[in-house]
Structure formats: structure tokens, C-alpha cells
Design an enzyme around this catalytic site. Structure first.
Site, PDB file in Angstrom:
ATOM      1  N   CYS A   1       0.835  -1.202   0.000  1.00 39.61           N
ATOM      2  CA  CYS A   1       0.000   0.000   0.000  1.00 39.61           C
ATOM      3  C   CYS A   1       0.870   1.252   0.000  1.00 39.61           C
ATOM      4  CB  CYS A   1      -0.905  -0.015   1.227  1.00 39.61           C
ATOM      5  SG  CYS A   1      -1.897   1.478   1.421  1.00 39.61           S
ATOM      6  N   CYS A  59       0.217   3.278   3.495  1.00 40.78           N
ATOM      7  CA  CYS A  59       0.675   2.861   4.823  1.00 40.78           C
ATOM      8  C   CYS A  59       1.732   1.761   4.792  1.00 40.78           C
ATOM      9  CB  CYS A  59      -0.510   2.389   5.658  1.00 40.78           C
ATOM     10  SG  CYS A  59      -1.161   0.763   5.183  1.00 40.78           S
ATOM     11  N   CYS A  75      -6.297  -2.152   0.601  1.00 34.86           N
ATOM     12  CA  CYS A  75      -5.388  -2.396   1.713  1.00 34.86           C
ATOM     13  C   CYS A  75      -6.202  -2.782   2.936  1.00 34.86           C
ATOM     14  CB  CYS A  75      -4.563  -1.139   2.002  1.00 34.86           C
ATOM     15  SG  CYS A  75      -3.480  -1.298   3.440  1.00 34.86           S
ATOM     16  N   CYS A 106      -5.302  -0.009   6.132  1.00 33.50           N
ATOM     17  CA  CYS A 106      -5.738   1.393   6.231  1.00 33.50           C
ATOM     18  C   CYS A 106      -6.980   1.706   5.411  1.00 33.50           C
ATOM     19  CB  CYS A 106      -4.608   2.340   5.822  1.00 33.50           C
ATOM     20  SG  CYS A 106      -4.253   2.363   4.047  1.00 33.50           S
ATOM     21  N   ASP A 138      22.142   0.643 -15.881  1.00 36.34           N
ATOM     22  CA  ASP A 138      21.932  -0.532 -15.029  1.00 36.34           C
ATOM     23  C   ASP A 138      21.019  -1.508 -15.761  1.00 36.34           C
ATOM     24  OD1 ASP A 138      21.294  -2.413 -13.130  1.00 36.34           O
ATOM     25  OD2 ASP A 138      20.667  -0.972 -11.601  1.00 36.34           O
TER      26      ASP A 138
END
Length: 412
Positions: free
Chosen positions: A201, A204, A217, A220, A338
């Protein structure tokens, strides 16, 4: 129509002239379109030029990890039903390239602009957009781009208090987190095939539950908002529940999703869905992507894939008959140096396809394919890759600069 503005100041006119001259010199020297260097020169002369050039326009900004260029092109075609459009159609999506594009839009009504994720806040501050379209966020160029959660937070900070209407993909939790800071959001259910950057999430840090297309979620309560527009198979569903068939010459589910977002943006400016979608049908390729070219007697379809999410979407275009595939990977400045992202791509999707590998980082890619248990041939150049590929149309998948290399070689 947008409100008229004062004519450009003498300094701004000088900046535009200097930028165009620099771009012309770049083109004459064979250094590309000149849009970036032209914009840089113009902004040196007048640092406020971007805002001055956009002052008379109804501006749409489009940002995402994947699909920016195509969606920008589709929106531009749809909005031409309502007036002249200026757009950075070739994908020069940082302030310099955007400035060069707008310099050609003195008579336009709309400015439809692709914006690099990192520059969205700054460009929005300068051009005061009417609409900001947010498509997706996923890992990309890990050596120089912010982590996806950080990017979502950055967008969220920039959108707070913005008067722009945000057209946002409600299936991507990171996009929802960013867009929720805006007071004016149109939610579009455009789908999310790549989910590996969106299991926690963003509000949170809890684990997101995904029992079906809905996500939420459990800690929360942060959850997928209800969409106003949605992609349903090969149709767009509008806010009234009416369905409109999507007929594109661009392939794949991802492009149908792009068209759904483009339809929602066009409707904001009064262009009906049927009209918008009919105009989108005219788009056959975007900056060379999806073009089928003939080179050395072989038909080659050019496909761009820059990161794991993009490769996943691209693989879906070649499922079915085991067509020969060329994979090309570079790691230059524009790509990010990268290449660890190669390990996030599920190359087993290519099982059964004859594979040729080339590019600056062909050995990195070869190691990844060997670990995936695939057979392949490492080639020095495109000519060798064509020779070793069996009969049939070849699917050439490349990241950004490798894609540009292929386009130059085949004359596209």
C-alpha cells in the site's frame, strides 16, 4: 477556445528564433531532429519561454512509465476534431523538447504534451494544464530514476492544490495514490498487467489484497476507486454505461487501454467518444513503433520495450505462432546504464521462438536467456541476426537506443 494572450515579448521572439536556428544546424549536421538542442538554446535566452508559449493553449500533459508517446499521439488525433493541435509527437519529453514543440503552435488551440515522469511537476507549474493524464508507474532506469513509491509521492505533492483535472488509471495503486491529492479526478479502469511494483500500500505500507480486479489495503482501507470510464474487452464504456468499439491499427491490450484514456481526455473537451475513436484509427505507428519494414528481403516489425512492464506487454503481441525474434539491448545514457532489470522480465514467454540477440549489452541478455533455459544465437549486428533467423516475419524487440539503432539501419 483558450483565452488570447499578449504577443510574445521581444526576448521571447528572439529565443524562438535562436532555438529554431540551433535545431536547423543540428539537422543539417545529421545530429537528429534538433528539438532538444533547439529548446535548450531557446530556454537559455528566455528561461520563462515555456510558459509564454503555452499561454494561449488548452494544455494536456501525459505522463507514465509506459505508453506516454502513444497515448499523447491518440489524444492529439482525437482533439483535432475540435481545433488545431501542437504536440511533441516524437517523444522529446523534457522541458527543452517540449519548448521546441510549442514554438510551432502559435495558431493551435490545444497543446498535447508527453512529459517525462521526473519533470511533470515543473512542466505543469509552467504551462498550467487543463488536464493531466496519468497512466502507470513501474520500475525504470534504476540507476537514475526515483523508486516508484518516491515518484508517486512526488507527483502527489505536485498535484495537491492544482486546478487541473486529472485523468488517472484506477487499476494502478501508485497512480491512485498520486492522483488522490487532486480535487478533480476522472478515474479510468485501464488495467494493470504488471503488478510487481504495486503489492504494498502506498499510503501505509500494508499488503494490498487483490481478489479480482478490485484492490484494497486491509490495514488502512486505501482502495481502488470506482471508475467513470473503463476498458471492457475491445470496447470503451463511458460514464453513462454506453459502449463504444475500439478499432485501432495499433496492436494489443495496452493500446486499447491507451485509447480508453485518450477517449476520456477528449470527452473532457467536448469531443464525443465515437468521433474520438474514429480519429484514433488513423494512427498506424508512433515514432516508428509497430512499423513493419522490409530490410534485406525480410519483413521486420519494430517493437519498443524499455523496462519489465513494457516487455511483458510486448510479449503479449507475439504470443501464438513461434515467429523468429530479435532482442536488442543497450545501456547508454538514454536507456539507463543498469541492466539488472533484465532479471525481472519473464523471458520464458519466448519459449519456442527462434531468438537472435544483439546490442551493446547482448552478453548480459544472453546470460539472462541462458538462465531462463532458452536457446538463442548471439549476433554482432542486424545483418547477422537476419541471416540466422528462419523464414517468416521477424519481431524485433529493443530498448530505447537499440530501437533507434535499428530504425537507422533499416531506414525508418
Amino acid at each position: 477556445m483558450p483565452e488570447s494572450t499578449e504577443p510574445l515579448t521581444p526576448r521571447a521572439r528572439l529565443a524562438v528564433t535562436a532555438g529554431k536556428a540551433a535545431a536547423a544546424v543540428s539537422r543539417a549536421a545529421g545530429r537528429g531532429s534538433g528539438s532538444v538542442i533547439g529548446g535548450r538554446v531557446a530556454l537559455k535566452v528566455d528561461p520563462d519561454l515555456l510558459g509564454r508559449l503555452a499561454g494561449h493553449l488548452d494544455v494536456v500533459l501525459v505522463s507514465a512509465t509506459n505508453g506516454k508517446t502513444t497515448t499523447t499521439r491518440l489524444i492529439a488525433e482525437a482533439l483535432r476534431a475540435g481545433g488545431e493541435v501542437v504536440s511533441n509527437a516524437l517523444g522529446a519529453n523534457m522541458p527543452a523538447g517540449i519548448t521546441s514543440a510549442l514554438a510551432a503552435g502559435a495558431k493551435a488551440r490545444f497543446g498535447v504534451l508527453e512529459v517525462d515522469e521526473k519533470y511533470l511537476h515543473a512542466v505543469a507549474r509552467d504551462v498550467s494544464p487543463k488536464v493531466i493524464a496519468l497512466l502507470n508507474l513501474s520500475r525504470d532506469q534504476l540507476d537514475r530514476a526515483a523508486e516508484t513509491r518516491m515518484m508517486a509521492d512526488h507527483w502527489r505533492d505536485g498535484l495537491e492544490g492544482s486546478p487541473a483535472t486529472v485523468v488517472a488509471n484506477c487499476d494502478d495503486p501508485l497512480i491512485v495514490w498520486a492522483a488522490s491529492a487532486s480535487a478533480n479526478v476522472i478515474w479510468v479502469a485501464a488495467g494493470q498487467e504488471w503488478k510487481d511494483d504495486a503489492w504494498s500500500c502506498p499510503a501505509c505500507g500494508g499488503v494490498l489484497q487483490r481478489p479480482d480486479e478490485h484492490w484494497a489495503c486491509g490495514d488502512c482501507g486505501f482502495e481502488r476507486p470506482s471508475p467513470t470510464w473503463q476498458l471492457s474487452g475491445e470496447k470503451v464504456v463511458d460514464p453513462h454505461g454506453s459502449t463504444w468499439p475500439i478499432r485501432l491499427q495499433l496492436p494489443g491490450r495496452a493500446n486499447r487501454a491507451n485509447a480508453t484514456t485518450a477517449t476520456a481526455v477528449a470527452a473532457f473537451f467536448g469531443v464525443p467518444p465515437q468521433t474520438a475513436l474514429e480519429r484514433m484509427f488513423s494512427v498506424t505507428a508512433v515514432a516508428g513503433r509497430y512499423d513493419v519494414v522490409t530490410h534485406q528481403g525480410r519483413d521486420v516489425r519494430l517493437l519498443l520495450a524499455k523496462n519489465p512492464a513494457g516487455w511483458l506487454e510486448t510479449f503479449s503481441l507475439i504470443d501464438g505462432a513461434p515467429a523468429p525474434v530479435i532482442l536488442a539491448v543497450n545501456a547508454r545514457g538514454a536507456d539507463g546504464t543498469d541492466t539488472s532489470w533484465l532479471w525481472d522480465v519473464d523471458y520464458t514467454r519466448l519459449a519456442g521462438h527462434p531468438i537472435a540477440v544483439l546490442g551493446d549489452r547482448k552478453l548480459d541478455l544472453a546470460v539472462r536467456l541462458e538462465v531462463a533455459g532458452l536457446e538463442f544465437t548471439v549476433c554482432e549486428d542486424l545483418a547477422e541476426a537476419l541471416r540466422v533467423s528462419p523464414p517468416g516475419r521477424i519481431e524485433a524487440i529493443a530498448n530505447y537506443t537499440a530501437f533507434q539503432d535499428l530504425r537507422r539501419i533499416v531506414g525508418n
